[in-house]
Design a protein around this motif. Structure first.
Motif, PDB file in Angstrom:
ATOM      1  N   PHE A   1       0.839  -1.201   0.000  1.00  0.00           N
ATOM      2  CA  PHE A   1       0.000   0.000   0.000  1.00  0.00           C
ATOM      3  C   PHE A   1       0.868   1.243   0.000  1.00  0.00           C
ATOM      4  CE2 PHE A   1       1.225   0.308   4.307  1.00  0.00           C
ATOM      5  CZ  PHE A   1       0.717   1.475   4.872  1.00  0.00           C
ATOM      6  N   ASP A   2       0.230   2.397  -0.189  1.00  0.00           N
ATOM      7  CA  ASP A   2       0.925   3.680  -0.192  1.00  0.00           C
ATOM      8  C   ASP A   2      -0.077   4.764   0.176  1.00  0.00           C
ATOM      9  OD1 ASP A   2       2.998   5.446  -0.380  1.00  0.00           O
ATOM     10  OD2 ASP A   2       3.281   5.282  -2.537  1.00  0.00           O
TER      11      ASP A   2
ATOM     12  N   PHE B   1      -5.443  10.221   0.816  1.00  0.00           N
ATOM     13  CA  PHE B   1      -5.840   8.953   0.211  1.00  0.00           C
ATOM     14  C   PHE B   1      -4.876   7.823   0.567  1.00  0.00           C
ATOM     15  CE2 PHE B   1      -7.435  12.167  -2.909  1.00  0.00           C
ATOM     16  CZ  PHE B   1      -8.790  11.953  -2.688  1.00  0.00           C
ATOM     17  N   LEU B   2      -5.438   6.620   0.625  1.00  0.00           N
ATOM     18  CA  LEU B   2      -4.686   5.381   0.742  1.00  0.00           C
ATOM     19  C   LEU B   2      -4.932   4.558  -0.508  1.00  0.00           C
ATOM     20  CD1 LEU B   2      -5.766   4.396   4.365  1.00  0.00           C
ATOM     21  CD2 LEU B   2      -3.511   5.221   3.727  1.00  0.00           C
ATOM     22  N   ALA B   3      -3.936   3.797  -0.918  1.00  0.00           N
ATOM     23  CA  ALA B   3      -4.098   2.886  -2.044  1.00  0.00           C
ATOM     24  C   ALA B   3      -3.447   1.563  -1.693  1.00  0.00           C
ATOM     25  CB  ALA B   3      -3.474   3.474  -3.309  1.00  0.00           C
ATOM     26  N   ALA B   4      -4.049   0.466  -2.151  1.00  0.00           N
ATOM     27  CA  ALA B   4      -3.502  -0.863  -1.903  1.00  0.00           C
ATOM     28  C   ALA B   4      -3.690  -1.710  -3.150  1.00  0.00           C
ATOM     29  CB  ALA B   4      -4.187  -1.516  -0.703  1.00  0.00           C
ATOM     30  N   GLY B   5      -2.689  -2.558  -3.436  1.00  0.00           N
ATOM     31  CA  GLY B   5      -2.798  -3.486  -4.553  1.00  0.00           C
ATOM     32  C   GLY B   5      -3.395  -4.802  -4.072  1.00  0.00           C
ATOM     33  N   ASP B   6      -4.607  -5.120  -4.517  1.00  0.00           N
ATOM     34  CA  ASP B   6      -5.315  -6.283  -3.980  1.00  0.00           C
ATOM     35  C   ASP B   6      -6.338  -6.786  -4.982  1.00  0.00           C
ATOM     36  OD1 ASP B   6      -6.089  -8.146  -1.912  1.00  0.00           O
ATOM     37  OD2 ASP B   6      -7.847  -6.897  -1.545  1.00  0.00           O
ATOM     38  N   GLU B   7      -6.479  -8.091  -5.089  1.00  0.00           N
ATOM     39  CA  GLU B   7      -7.480  -8.726  -5.953  1.00  0.00           C
ATOM     40  C   GLU B   7      -7.382  -8.241  -7.402  1.00  0.00           C
ATOM     41  OE1 GLU B   7     -11.153 -10.085  -3.233  1.00  0.00           O
ATOM     42  OE2 GLU B   7     -11.106  -7.934  -3.594  1.00  0.00           O
TER      43      GLU B   7
ATOM     44  N   LYS C   1      -6.976  -0.474  -5.146  1.00  0.00           N
ATOM     45  CA  LYS C   1      -8.118   0.026  -4.391  1.00  0.00           C
ATOM     46  C   LYS C   1      -7.729   1.308  -3.657  1.00  0.00           C
ATOM     47  CE  LYS C   1      -9.880  -4.678  -3.685  1.00  0.00           C
ATOM     48  NZ  LYS C   1     -10.237  -5.729  -2.690  1.00  0.00           N
ATOM     49  N   PHE C   2      -8.666   2.237  -3.566  1.00  0.00           N
ATOM     50  CA  PHE C   2      -8.405   3.532  -2.945  1.00  0.00           C
ATOM     51  C   PHE C   2      -9.377   3.772  -1.794  1.00  0.00           C
ATOM     52  CE2 PHE C   2      -7.195   3.867  -7.423  1.00  0.00           C
ATOM     53  CZ  PHE C   2      -5.913   4.377  -7.336  1.00  0.00           C
TER      54      PHE C   2
ATOM     55  N   SER D   1     -11.862   2.056  -7.116  1.00  0.00           N
ATOM     56  CA  SER D   1     -10.813   1.115  -7.498  1.00  0.00           C
ATOM     57  C   SER D   1     -10.599   1.207  -8.997  1.00  0.00           C
ATOM     58  CB  SER D   1     -11.193  -0.321  -7.105  1.00  0.00           C
ATOM     59  OG  SER D   1     -12.339  -0.748  -7.830  1.00  0.00           O
ATOM     60  N   THR D   2      -9.500   0.645  -9.458  1.00  0.00           N
ATOM     61  CA  THR D   2      -9.229   0.580 -10.894  1.00  0.00           C
ATOM     62  C   THR D   2      -8.475  -0.701 -11.193  1.00  0.00           C
ATOM     63  OG1 THR D   2      -8.143   1.658 -12.776  1.00  0.00           O
ATOM     64  CG2 THR D   2      -7.083   1.908 -10.638  1.00  0.00           C
ATOM     65  N   GLU D   3      -8.806  -1.314 -12.308  1.00  0.00           N
ATOM     66  CA  GLU D   3      -8.086  -2.502 -12.756  1.00  0.00           C
ATOM     67  C   GLU D   3      -6.925  -2.144 -13.665  1.00  0.00           C
ATOM     68  OE1 GLU D   3     -10.900  -5.109 -14.549  1.00  0.00           O
ATOM     69  OE2 GLU D   3     -11.868  -5.642 -12.657  1.00  0.00           O
ATOM     70  N   ALA D   4      -6.752  -0.850 -13.936  1.00  0.00           N
ATOM     71  CA  ALA D   4      -5.633  -0.361 -14.761  1.00  0.00           C
ATOM     72  C   ALA D   4      -5.592  -1.091 -16.111  1.00  0.00           C
ATOM     73  CB  ALA D   4      -4.310  -0.512 -14.018  1.00  0.00           C
TER      74      ALA D   4
END
Length: 1103
Positions: free
Chosen positions: A573-574, A580-586, A590-591, A602-605
């Motif tokens: 996460f960052d 804001f917080l962001a995490a790479g998950d699933e 996610k924000f 969230s975004t799937e980029a």
């Protein structure tokens, strides 16, 4: 006690204080232990009321609670003991020794013996360590400063040093509201009820006419009294998180951020509390005293008071990365309502192809389009994301295997591969560190472009090096590591056993130890401003937890919902924008809004992400790097990030435009506990921390001048960019309805949201940009006009001019880091202004001699360097309101000052065309040099010489009316010199661009020159017709030039007619000209000097 009951105590404290029950107030403070009144404590210490001092402290801590508490009580009792000796009261001294100091013998018997031996001396000052002991008053003052530091650092005082922000008479207001409600419920309400008691609920008597209107706006208990000559609450009034008393002698002012230093602005705000990061856990500030001169803020502008600050000035730790413990500001207002989810970078704008899976990433702290990437194959790559260029790559390789331990050699003999666990830039971007899965840490120095050099190799741990970070304990840049051997931990460490521990530098064990949610393997990070702590972890069952912590209680404050139940890996996460917080998950990013438990978006980029992608924001939060399943990195951007990348795309990648940062390998020194501020002689017993290595850089070896051959064919092909018409660039004139007088000083605010000017009539002008559809960031731009801002009172910030003629004065000013205060002078006293209210907070140091330049010490904000008209430099200590020393080395007035926090020097320049280097440790003069004047050219008798350090804090820009020169500190070796032609008139001012890649120069003929900083080659000329309306009867030209703090191609000009212009290149160009070709080896490495009698041959033709 419940939180509401706790708040009720605060309301009672406020009420008691308003009713002048002073003793009761302090008794309740002590008994409740909710609020430590630093002002009251200061008074007790200053008056030597030692019994009351210890009694008050007993409500908050005991002697043996922790090292901080032990040190606090020891200092108090030691002072009491020395005062008894000073009064020749041996009996009292013996009583104190036996009764009060004996308890410390168990911890340090030698120290106790030494204290005892003082009884045998006729005068305890015969002891070498006490030889400088002054009188009782000064000794108490010195001790008080130390006690305040210890109290601020003590975890037991966390959240107890600041009183909640309350409106006056809040308890009375609540009672009024209750009575109003009771009156509303009356069956037969009277128009003017007579309320005589609060002991029972109010009811009106028999019917007496129509139902009365609600007295909501007509308080039943009478109006709330306005504060009289005393503020409503001596220590409990609503105040910013704080500090020490403001006296007429200047005890301190509001503080701070921004790491961007302006040439004429402070590198840091004035301070009252020197913070030393080597001895702190995250700590709150000391509360301020009230003063009738205080103006309590309600931040109505975005660029002023980003967060509440003390009415005192403190050292900032802006350079620390977020996982190093910064200083806390508990009264932080988290109302960032100006941000929305649209500000999040969610649009894929670039893809960078790697050869192996990404393990760690970090954006450069200054050049925010540079991305450092580490992979599981041990590769380290630096990308420029704008041009999608792989600048350089390093593979895992031990530089000197022969010096490694046998364990390392054996491990690598069987398998010479390693994965990267962490990559990280140093705070200034001159170094980066790589932590590997096998024993090693590599530190590389970054010199711009593709120039990356081996700097330091450390065998840091037995086994994997799990993490690393950079820090500045004791003013030294250090790298701090932790590994699977668990022998050495860095400041905030987390372990795979689910324990979270807070450590100090002394290696004496953790100070905080509590369970991570779900006993997960956890990563931790602070918000960008250092006020909030978060962690994200995944346990062995795949359950992930994202939480915010209450550090003082070691408890989870908030749990964020939305993470997957069975994560496919450790969730990374960052944080960004303090919001804001962001995490790479699933398989997505996610924000969360920090103030909301539920997932924001969230975004799937565009797909292709792994189950738990690696993510990293850049410093501004406008770019987000995300790892993919196919070993690539996707760059996501918001509107600002897209604009930044498009600007970069308009130019092909050129290594010369990346700032060179020369460094050499420093000596290696183990960092031990003796550096900890708290660790005085009583408790100095920590073992050295071997994995913390000093990273301070030495100056480069002398580089002798070389003449560059300017006659090559490339010089004839390259053409200087000439801008002659307004259509060739973007410019605006800032609106102004005040008296137009020449602009003497000009600066952008650190946030980049406003411009401040000081006119020759001693009046300041402030222009602010607002957020709009055409200006999404609210930063200074040529796209929209700003507002000439004034407070509702309509007052102006006007300097004291005493008996001087403002036209003859030498104006100077410096801006606090958080843009809230400006210190300024125009020939008279130095004034401190509140940038929100424009009120004069205080004045000091009357003339003559007058101040001519102001600069703040970058590491100790209590120290101000003040250049004077009489050629001296006064080193002024804010805390004690006195000049500590006077530096004498110039023959004429001081015209420039610049600190280097890398070299620990102050460089001064004067109207005598001389440069001097002063060591900031003892203020001795290290070197001096007179400027090299061009042949046949003489300087005016009082020509200004300005100095400004490059981002690398080693190279020095020197500006004189005849030349621009680059010197290397501290030896003042002239590396390059660019001399102007007489036809263009003298140089009036010059400054580095915010990225250090360009130098903007203004001339007396009205033209502006843009030079490439690394080569001092002229690349663009902006003629006055491009931005100044033609008027043959007026001779108008720029006197000062200021660079935007975050937009490298924007600058502002202050003109002789009082007008201020902002200039940017045209959108189609995106930059000011192109750099001349590199010839004969004279490139961006700063190893050559152009000392032609003017500009180069081709440039002479153009100019």
């Amino acid at each position: 006690m419940s939180s509401l009951s706790r708040e009720l105590v605060f309301l009672i404290l406020q009420f008691l204080d308003e009713e002048k029950f002073r003793e009761t107030v302090h008794k309740l403070e002590q008994e409740s232990g909710f609020y430590f009144n630093m002002r009251y404590f200061e008074d007790l210490v200053t008056n030597g009321e030692w019994d009351d001092v210890e009694k008050y402290l007993s409500g908050f801590t005991k002697v043996d609670d922790n090292r901080y508490s032990m040190k606090i009580f020891f200092e108090i009792r030691k002072q009491k003991y020395l005062e008894a000796l000073d009064k020749r009261d041996r009996a009292k001294a013996v009583e104190i020794l036996v009764k009060d100091l004996k308890v410390f013998a168990a911890f340090n018997e030698d120290l106790f013996k030494e204290i005892t031996q003082l009884l045998t001396l006729e005068n305890f000052r015969e002891n070498e360590q006490l030889s400088k002991y002054g009188d009782t008053k000064s000794a108490r003052s010195i001790m008080l400063a130390e006690l305040k530091k210890l109290i601020e650092a003590n975890p037991l005082f966390r959240d107890k040093l600041q009183f909640p922000t309350l409106k006056n008479s809040r308890l009375r207001t609540l009672i009024n509201q209750s009575l109003n409600w009771q009156h509303q419920l009356c069956k037969n309400p009277r128009p003017n009820p007579d309320i005589k008691t609060l002991f029972v609920d109010h009811t009106c008597g028999q019917p007496n006419g129509a139902r009365a209107p609600s007295p909501v706006t007509n308080p039943l208990m009478g109006t709330v009294p306005k504060p009289g000559p005393f503020p409503p609450l001596t220590a409990h009034a609503p105040f910013q998180p704080p500090q020490v008393a403001l006296t007429t002698s200047l005890a301190g002012w509001m503080a701070n951020p921004s790491s961007v230093a302006h040439p004429s602005a402070s590198a840091g705000p004035i301070g009252l509390t020197t913070q030393n990061n080597s001895a702190i856990l995250k700590r709150p500030r000391t509360p301020p005293t009230n003063n009738s001169a205080m103006d309590y803020q309600t931040a109505d502008s975005e660029h002023v008071l980003k967060r509440s600050r003390p009415f005192a000035i403190s050292d900032e730790v802006n350079n620390l990365p977020v996982n190093i413990l910064p200083v806390t500001y508990n009264n932080q207002s988290h109302g960032q309502s100006s941000y929305s989810s649209d500000d999040l970078p969610k649009n894929v704008v670039a893809t960078l192809s790697q050869s192996s899976p990404v393990k760690s990433m970090d954006f450069h702290p200054v050049q925010q389009i540079l991305l450092l990437v580490g992979t599981n194959m041990g590769d380290v790559i630096v990308w420029e994301v704008g041009s999608r260029t792989r600048i350089t790559q390093r593979n895992f390789k031990v530089w000197d295997l022969g010096t490694c331990s046998m364990a390392v050699q054996a491990s690598l003999a069987s398998d010479y591969t390693a994965s990267v666990n962490r990559v990280m830039w140093s705070p200034d971007g001159t170094l980066f560190g790589v932590a590997y899965s096998k024993h090693m840490v590599h530190i590389y120095s970054y010199h711009g472009g593709d120039d990356i050099r081996n700097h330091l190799e450390i065998e840091a741990h037995g086994g994997s090096v799990n993490d690393l970070a950079f820090s500045y304990p004791n003013k030294q840049l250090c790298v701090v590591t932790c590994g699977e051997d668990r022998l050495i931990k860095f400041i905030f460490s987390t372990a795979t056993d689910g324990k979270i521990k807070a450590w100090l530098y002394d290696n004496m064990g953790s100070r905080v130890d509590y369970d991570a949610p779900g006993h997960s393997s956890t990563m931790m990070a602070y918000s960008a401003d250092g006020t909030r702590l978060f962690s994200c972890g995944t346990n062995k069952e795949g359950e992930s937890y994202l939480v915010e912590w209450n550090e003082s209680e070691g408890a989870v404050k908030r749990t964020y919902h939305g993470l997957g139940k069975r994560s496919g890996g450790v969730v990374q996460f960052d944080t960004t924008k303090n919001r804001f917080l962001a995490a790479g998950d699933e398989f997505m990013v996610k924000f969360w809004d920090m103030d909301n438990n539920n997932m924001l978006t969230s975004t799937e980029a565009d797909g292709g992400l792994p189950a738990s992608p690696c993510i990293r924001f850049n410093k501004e939060g406008i770019l987000l790097a995300v790892s993919t399943s196919d070993n690539s990195v996707k760059i996501l951007a918001n509107a600002d990030g897209l604009r930044l990348l498009r600007t970069v795309e308009n130019r092909s990648y050129d290594a010369s435009r990346v700032t060179p940062v020369p460094l050499v390998k420093p000596p290696i020194a183990a960092f031990g506990s003796g550096n900890a501020t708290v660790g005085a002689s009583l408790v100095d017993r920590g073992a050295p921390v071997a994995a913390m290595v000093s990273m301070n850089s030495e100056s480069m070896a002398d580089v002798k001048p070389k003449f560059a051959d300017e006659s090559g064919d490339k010089s004839r092909i390259w053409k200087l960019t000439e801008i002659n018409e307004s259509l060739q660039c973007r410019s605006i004139k800032l609106p102004d309805n005040l008296t137009a007088m020449r602009v003497s000083r000009l600066i952008y605010t650190n946030s980049g949201l406003a411009i401040l000017a000081l006119s020759s009539n001693a009046v300041h002008k402030l222009w602010k940009w607002q957020k709009s559809d055409r200006n999404l960031t609210g930063k200074a731009t040529t796209s929209v006009l700003p507002q000439l801002w004034q407070p509702p009172s309509g007052i102006l910030m006007t300097n004291d001019i005493s008996d001087t003629n403002p036209e003859d004065a030498v104006p100077c000013f410096a801006l606090s880091k958080n843009d809230s205060y400006v210190m300024s002078a125009s020939g008279g006293k130095i004034s401190l202004f509140n940038m929100m209210t424009f009120k004069t907070m205080t004045t000091f140091m009357p003339s003559p001699p007058a101040a001519t330049f102001l600069a703040f010490h970058p590491q100790d904000n209590n120290i101000i360097a003040i250049g004077m008209e009489d050629s001296t430099i006064q080193i002024y200590n804010v805390r004690v309101d006195e000049v500590k020393t006077k530096l004498k080395g110039h023959q004429k007035r001081i015209t420039g000052l610049a600190f280097s926090n890398v070299l620990n020097v102050l460089v001064s320049s004067g109207a005598d065309s001389q440069l001097c280097v002063w060591n900031t440790d003892g203020w001795e003069k290290q070197a001096s040099k007179v400027l090299q004047m061009p042949t046949g050219r003489g300087a005016a008798p009082l020509a200004d010489t300005r100095v400004q350090f490059h981002l690398d804090q080693i190279h020095l820009l020197v500006v004189h009316e005849t030349q621009i020169a680059i010197y290397e500190a501290p030896k003042l070796e002239c590396l390059k010199q660019w001399v102007t032609r007489e036809a263009s008139g003298p140089i009036t001012h010059a400054t580095y661009s915010c990225d250090g890649q360009s130098i903007y120069v203004s001339f007396e003929d009205g033209s502006i020159g843009v030079l490439t900083a690394s080569t001092l080659r002229f690349r663009c000329r902006i003629n006055p017709a491009a931005y100044i309306p033609s008027n043959p009867s007026l001779r108008v030209y720029p006197l000062v030039i200021a660079a935007h703090p975050s937009e490298p191609n924007q600058f502002a000009l202050g003109l002789t007619d009082g007008s201020v212009y902002v200039l940017e290149p045209s959108e189609s160009e995106g930059k000011w000209g192109t750099s001349p070709p590199v010839e004969n080896g004279a490139g961006p490495s700063m190893t050559s000097v152009v000392t032609a009698s003017g500009v180069t041959a081709s440039e002479q033709l153009q100019r």
